[in-house]
Design a protein around this motif. Structure first.
Motif, PDB file in Angstrom:
ATOM      1  N   MET A 177       0.991  -1.189  -0.030  1.00 39.88           N
ATOM      2  CA  MET A 177      -0.065  -0.363  -0.095  1.00 39.88           C
ATOM      3  C   MET A 177       1.034   1.031   0.197  1.00 39.88           C
ATOM      4  O   MET A 177       0.665   2.607  -0.803  1.00 39.88           O
ATOM      5  N   LEU A 178       1.957   1.601   0.403  1.00 39.19           N
ATOM      6  CA  LEU A 178       3.325   2.781   0.615  1.00 39.19           C
ATOM      7  C   LEU A 178       3.578   2.776   0.035  1.00 39.19           C
ATOM      8  O   LEU A 178       3.937   3.598  -0.665  1.00 39.19           O
ATOM      9  N   CYS A 179       4.621   1.581  -0.907  1.00 39.90           N
ATOM     10  CA  CYS A 179       4.619   1.365  -1.819  1.00 39.90           C
ATOM     11  C   CYS A 179       3.629   1.544  -3.313  1.00 39.90           C
ATOM     12  O   CYS A 179       4.420   3.394  -4.188  1.00 39.90           O
ATOM     13  N   ARG A 180       2.540   1.371  -3.582  1.00 36.11           N
ATOM     14  CA  ARG A 180       1.728   1.681  -4.751  1.00 36.11           C
ATOM     15  C   ARG A 180       1.133   3.489  -4.292  1.00 36.11           C
ATOM     16  O   ARG A 180       0.660   4.205  -5.575  1.00 36.11           O
ATOM     17  N   GLY A 181       0.744   3.319  -3.272  1.00 32.36           N
ATOM     18  CA  GLY A 181       0.105   5.381  -2.897  1.00 32.36           C
ATOM     19  C   GLY A 181       0.992   6.117  -2.426  1.00 32.36           C
ATOM     20  O   GLY A 181       0.447   7.187  -1.812  1.00 32.36           O
ATOM     21  N   ALA A 182       2.557   6.011  -1.876  1.00 30.73           N
ATOM     22  CA  ALA A 182       2.632   7.077  -1.567  1.00 30.73           C
ATOM     23  C   ALA A 182       4.362   7.182  -2.019  1.00 30.73           C
ATOM     24  O   ALA A 182       5.435   7.961  -1.371  1.00 30.73           O
ATOM     25  N   GLY A 183       4.724   5.571  -2.903  1.00 29.19           N
ATOM     26  CA  GLY A 183       6.128   6.513  -3.482  1.00 29.19           C
ATOM     27  C   GLY A 183       6.864   5.783  -2.442  1.00 29.19           C
ATOM     28  O   GLY A 183       8.082   5.664  -2.882  1.00 29.19           O
ATOM     29  N   ALA A 184       6.976   4.974  -1.388  1.00 30.34           N
ATOM     30  CA  ALA A 184       7.968   3.948  -0.484  1.00 30.34           C
ATOM     31  C   ALA A 184       8.046   2.747  -1.662  1.00 30.34           C
ATOM     32  O   ALA A 184       8.491   2.390  -2.897  1.00 30.34           O
ATOM     33  N   ARG A 185       9.850   2.558  -1.632  1.00 27.83           N
ATOM     34  CA  ARG A 185       9.948   1.036  -1.985  1.00 27.83           C
ATOM     35  C   ARG A 185      10.696   0.340  -0.582  1.00 27.83           C
ATOM     36  O   ARG A 185      10.895   0.354   0.170  1.00 27.83           O
ATOM     37  N   TRP A 186      10.758  -1.588  -1.447  1.00 26.50           N
ATOM     38  CA  TRP A 186      11.126  -2.146  -0.242  1.00 26.50           C
ATOM     39  C   TRP A 186      13.222  -2.341  -0.180  1.00 26.50           C
ATOM     40  O   TRP A 186      13.452  -2.062  -1.620  1.00 26.50           O
ATOM     41  N   VAL A 187      13.288  -2.518   0.961  1.00 28.73           N
ATOM     42  CA  VAL A 187      14.704  -2.258   1.191  1.00 28.73           C
ATOM     43  C   VAL A 187      15.136  -3.888   1.800  1.00 28.73           C
ATOM     44  O   VAL A 187      14.499  -4.319   2.833  1.00 28.73           O
ATOM     45  N   GLY A 188      16.289  -4.249   1.863  1.00 30.86           N
ATOM     46  CA  GLY A 188      16.832  -4.939   2.747  1.00 30.86           C
ATOM     47  C   GLY A 188      16.704  -6.448   3.099  1.00 30.86           C
ATOM     48  O   GLY A 188      16.715  -6.917   3.715  1.00 30.86           O
ATOM     49  N   LEU A 189      15.814  -6.746   1.097  1.00 28.35           N
ATOM     50  CA  LEU A 189      15.866  -8.167   1.085  1.00 28.35           C
ATOM     51  C   LEU A 189      17.209  -8.931   1.335  1.00 28.35           C
ATOM     52  O   LEU A 189      16.311 -10.268   0.898  1.00 28.35           O
ATOM     53  N   ARG A 190      18.397  -8.694   1.557  1.00 30.54           N
ATOM     54  CA  ARG A 190      19.511  -9.501   1.484  1.00 30.54           C
ATOM     55  C   ARG A 190      19.782  -9.640   2.695  1.00 30.54           C
ATOM     56  O   ARG A 190      20.610 -10.398   3.293  1.00 30.54           O
ATOM     57  N   GLU A 191      19.399  -9.066   3.783  1.00 33.19           N
ATOM     58  CA  GLU A 191      19.257  -8.934   5.374  1.00 33.19           C
ATOM     59  C   GLU A 191      18.600 -10.291   5.803  1.00 33.19           C
ATOM     60  O   GLU A 191      17.883 -10.183   5.759  1.00 33.19           O
ATOM     61  N   PRO A 192      19.468 -10.509   7.515  1.00 35.92           N
ATOM     62  CA  PRO A 192      18.818 -11.465   8.014  1.00 35.92           C
ATOM     63  C   PRO A 192      17.343 -10.645   8.664  1.00 35.92           C
ATOM     64  O   PRO A 192      17.773 -10.976  10.113  1.00 35.92           O
ATOM     65  N   VAL A 193      16.834  -9.399   8.083  1.00 33.98           N
ATOM     66  CA  VAL A 193      15.450  -9.431   8.985  1.00 33.98           C
ATOM     67  C   VAL A 193      14.968  -9.262   7.932  1.00 33.98           C
ATOM     68  O   VAL A 193      14.687  -9.464   6.801  1.00 33.98           O
ATOM     69  N   PRO A 194      13.396  -9.310   8.207  1.00 35.68           N
ATOM     70  CA  PRO A 194      11.776  -9.219   7.800  1.00 35.68           C
ATOM     71  C   PRO A 194      12.576  -7.842   6.734  1.00 35.68           C
ATOM     72  O   PRO A 194      12.897  -6.491   6.924  1.00 35.68           O
ATOM     73  N   PRO A 195      12.412  -7.753   5.083  1.00 38.35           N
ATOM     74  CA  PRO A 195      12.359  -7.054   4.730  1.00 38.35           C
ATOM     75  C   PRO A 195      11.460  -5.316   5.160  1.00 38.35           C
ATOM     76  O   PRO A 195      10.796  -5.171   5.439  1.00 38.35           O
ATOM     77  N   ARG A 196      11.965  -4.313   4.907  1.00 38.15           N
ATOM     78  CA  ARG A 196      11.968  -3.180   5.324  1.00 38.15           C
ATOM     79  C   ARG A 196      10.849  -2.349   4.361  1.00 38.15           C
ATOM     80  O   ARG A 196      11.478  -2.684   2.767  1.00 38.15           O
ATOM     81  N   ILE A 197      10.360  -0.937   4.308  1.00 38.68           N
ATOM     82  CA  ILE A 197      10.213  -0.143   3.245  1.00 38.68           C
ATOM     83  C   ILE A 197      11.194   1.250   3.528  1.00 38.68           C
ATOM     84  O   ILE A 197      11.496   1.285   4.725  1.00 38.68           O
ATOM     85  N   GLU A 198      11.782   1.793   2.379  1.00 43.78           N
ATOM     86  CA  GLU A 198      11.839   3.105   2.666  1.00 43.78           C
ATOM     87  C   GLU A 198      11.291   4.137   2.410  1.00 43.78           C
ATOM     88  O   GLU A 198      11.024   3.928   1.161  1.00 43.78           O
ATOM     89  N   LEU A 199      10.805   4.741   2.782  1.00 40.69           N
ATOM     90  CA  LEU A 199      10.018   6.255   2.727  1.00 40.69           C
ATOM     91  C   LEU A 199      10.578   7.484   2.481  1.00 40.69           C
ATOM     92  O   LEU A 199      10.881   7.931   4.067  1.00 40.69           O
ATOM     93  N   ALA A 200      10.922   8.855   2.026  1.00 40.94           N
ATOM     94  CA  ALA A 200      11.879   9.183   2.383  1.00 40.94           C
ATOM     95  C   ALA A 200      12.675   9.725   3.200  1.00 40.94           C
ATOM     96  O   ALA A 200      13.018  10.181   4.313  1.00 40.94           O
ATOM     97  N   GLY A 201      13.836   8.651   2.684  1.00 40.14           N
ATOM     98  CA  GLY A 201      15.425   7.943   3.928  1.00 40.14           C
ATOM     99  C   GLY A 201      14.357   7.891   5.084  1.00 40.14           C
ATOM    100  O   GLY A 201      15.228   7.094   5.964  1.00 40.14           O
ATOM    101  N   ARG A 202      13.676   7.741   5.214  1.00 36.66           N
ATOM    102  CA  ARG A 202      13.024   6.778   6.712  1.00 36.66           C
ATOM    103  C   ARG A 202      12.693   5.032   6.701  1.00 36.66           C
ATOM    104  O   ARG A 202      12.344   5.449   5.368  1.00 36.66           O
ATOM    105  N   ILE A 203      13.331   4.826   6.679  1.00 36.84           N
ATOM    106  CA  ILE A 203      13.032   2.934   7.064  1.00 36.84           C
ATOM    107  C   ILE A 203      12.324   2.158   8.526  1.00 36.84           C
ATOM    108  O   ILE A 203      12.316   2.963   9.232  1.00 36.84           O
TER     109      ILE A 203
END
Length: 497
Positions: A167-193
């Protein structure tokens, strides 16, 4: 294309998540055949349908459960989450055989979207409409918690977390990050994780505030405060640097005429090693009357690109006085349309990237104009130092949490980092971005250096005093590979296949 179904969320029928590049399903399974002796298990199975083999992401378990460490079965590409002896979040070692989701592989994003789409099936089972808003996700969580016990909620957190992230990716321009990390994936929005999965997990476990809607509202408010239009930032910084054209820190009145040997002796060692004589050199953001003339006297064929017309005028005046030739253009470093592709041997960039909202675009432009094997020598403000502000009451430096640092007049000098120029807008790009994006666009890093600036006797709040706590700058020497597709990651992918 994707098939997704959800079993019920009760203890008698735990949930299995089965994923592949072409299909994803979350189905109930019989506890008698699939339960481990030490408790509930969530398996993730992924078919080997991408060039690096199987992938997996860590699945958050309910409170008190153990950390799922993901291992790969080399025989058939199956990936299963198994328990370890360490609680989740305290076990930092990841087996070497783990292969995790790629941040750029579209198959993995399709898998995330397929799992997120499965939330509609959960809603139907709970006699709710398919959630279209964050508030409706909150209602789904509350209803699910009322009818389920803890063991069935781990996979629900994954599905709802992915749906919230989408929802945040499509509606607010966020993107998925951290997909290579040993933690659940994150989103980045305007520099905030932010971690949607862990937000949902906490909500499921405790029911305490904030709700998903409250958390998203706070994130959106923070992103609104840090959003800066690129054109506005570039124009603001152009005006600021025009005003600084008379500041002796950034502009020289005159420099002496030097012989070639004297000019070469005055070069940085990295540039001396490049032997500038006859080389086509692009100076990015370094106008002001000093650098361009020195490089030209050392034998380079110099082109200068700078945002500030006033700073460039100083370069032209020095060139006329010294009888040297150079080209100059008023432009931003992320828009070098006036420079032909592969027409430059060396790019030299003094501190510049902190004035650009996106370093990747600038790196791509540098890669484009450099010939294969050409060198790129750059200096950057370190992100932590750029955000560090001296607190005289506590006698320590404190970090501004913002990654977009607004323009502040001269009266606000004491409230910003000593590295900053008061009237500029700056962007605190992480070191991971400065280095990682450089490699990603097709450079190999040959050198990294933190220039010495520290002085324990310097006045509190000065750059030299700050440098005793945090390195203020870093310098990077990189070399252009054959093309953007020839990055080490891409070459590794080809070796695997």
């Amino acid at each position: 294309m994707f098939g997704t179904r959800f079993g019920n969320l009760h203890r008698s029928s735990p949930v299995r998540c089965v994923c592949s590049a072409r299909s994803t399903r979350i189905a109930s399974f019989d506890s008698s055949s699939d339960r481990q002796r030490d408790g509930h298990q969530v398996d993730i199975q992924v078919r080997r349908e991408w060039q690096e083999g199987a992938f997996a992401f860590p699945v958050p378990f309910p409170a008190g459960s153990r950390n799922p460490i993901v291992s790969t079965d080399e025989a058939d590409g199956r990936v299963a989450a198994s328990r370890t002896s360490e609680p989740f979040g305290r076990h930092d070692r990841v087996p070497r055989r783990i292969r995790t989701m790629s941040a750029v592989d579209p198959d993995h994003l399709r898998t995330i979207r397929a799992v997120a789409a499965g939330v509609d099936d959960i809603a139907r089972q709970l006699h709710l409409p398919a959630p279209q808003t964050v508030a409706e996700l909150d209602r789904l969580i509350e209803t699910a918690c009322a009818g389920s016990d803890d063991e069935g909620l781990g996979s629900l957190a994954v599905a709802v977390g992915f749906r919230l992230g989408e929802m945040l990716c499509r509606g607010a321009g966020a993107r998925w990050v951290g997909l290579r990390e040993p933690v659940p994936p994150r989103i980045e929005l305007a520099g905030r994780i932010a971690s949607p999965i862990e937000l949902v997990q906490r909500r499921l476990e405790t029911g305490d505030p904030p709700t998903l809607a409250e958390a998203v509202a706070a994130l959106m408010t923070a992103s609104d405060e840090t959003f800066v239009d690129r054109a506005m930032a570039i124009e603001r910084n152009r005006i600021a640097w025009d005003r600084l054209s008379n500041d002796p820190r950034f502009a020289a009145e005159t420099i002496p005429e030097l012989t070639r040997e004297q000019a070469v002796a005055g070069l940085d060692p990295w540039l001396r090693d490049e032997r500038l004589d006859g080389k086509r050199l692009l100076l990015l953001g370094g106008a002001g009357g000093t650098h361009a003339a020195l490089y030209a006297m050392a034998g380079a064929i110099v082109t200068v690109v700078d945002l500030s017309p006033s700073q460039l005028e100083r370069d032209r005046s020095q060139a006329d006085r010294l009888g040297i030739s150079l080209r100059s253009f008023v432009a931003s470093a992320d828009a070098l349309t006036m420079i032909e592709s592969e027409s430059i041997d060396i790019v030299v960039q003094p501190v510049l990237t902190s004035y650009l909202p996106d370093v990747t675009t600038a790196y791509r432009e540098v890669h484009r104009v450099l010939r294969t094997g050409g060198s790129y020598v750059s200096q950057h403000k370190m992100p932590e130092a750029l955000r560090a502000v001296w607190n005289p009451q506590r006698e320590r430096y404190e970090l501004d949490r913002r990654t977009v640092l607004p323009s502040i007049g001269d009266e606000g000098k004491g409230t910003i980092s000593p590295l900053r120029e008061p009237e500029t807008i700056e962007f605190a790009h992480s070191l991971g971005t400065l280095l990682g994006e450089l490699c990603r666009v097709g450079f190999v890093i040959e050198g990294f250096h933190e220039p010495l600036r520290s002085d324990v006797w310097a006045p509190c709040g000065s750059i030299a005093h700050l440098a005793d706590t945090l390195p203020p700058y870093c310098r990077i020497k990189a070399r252009r590979l054959g093309c953007a597709a020839q990055t080490p990651t891409a070459m590794a992918h080809r070796r695997i296949t």
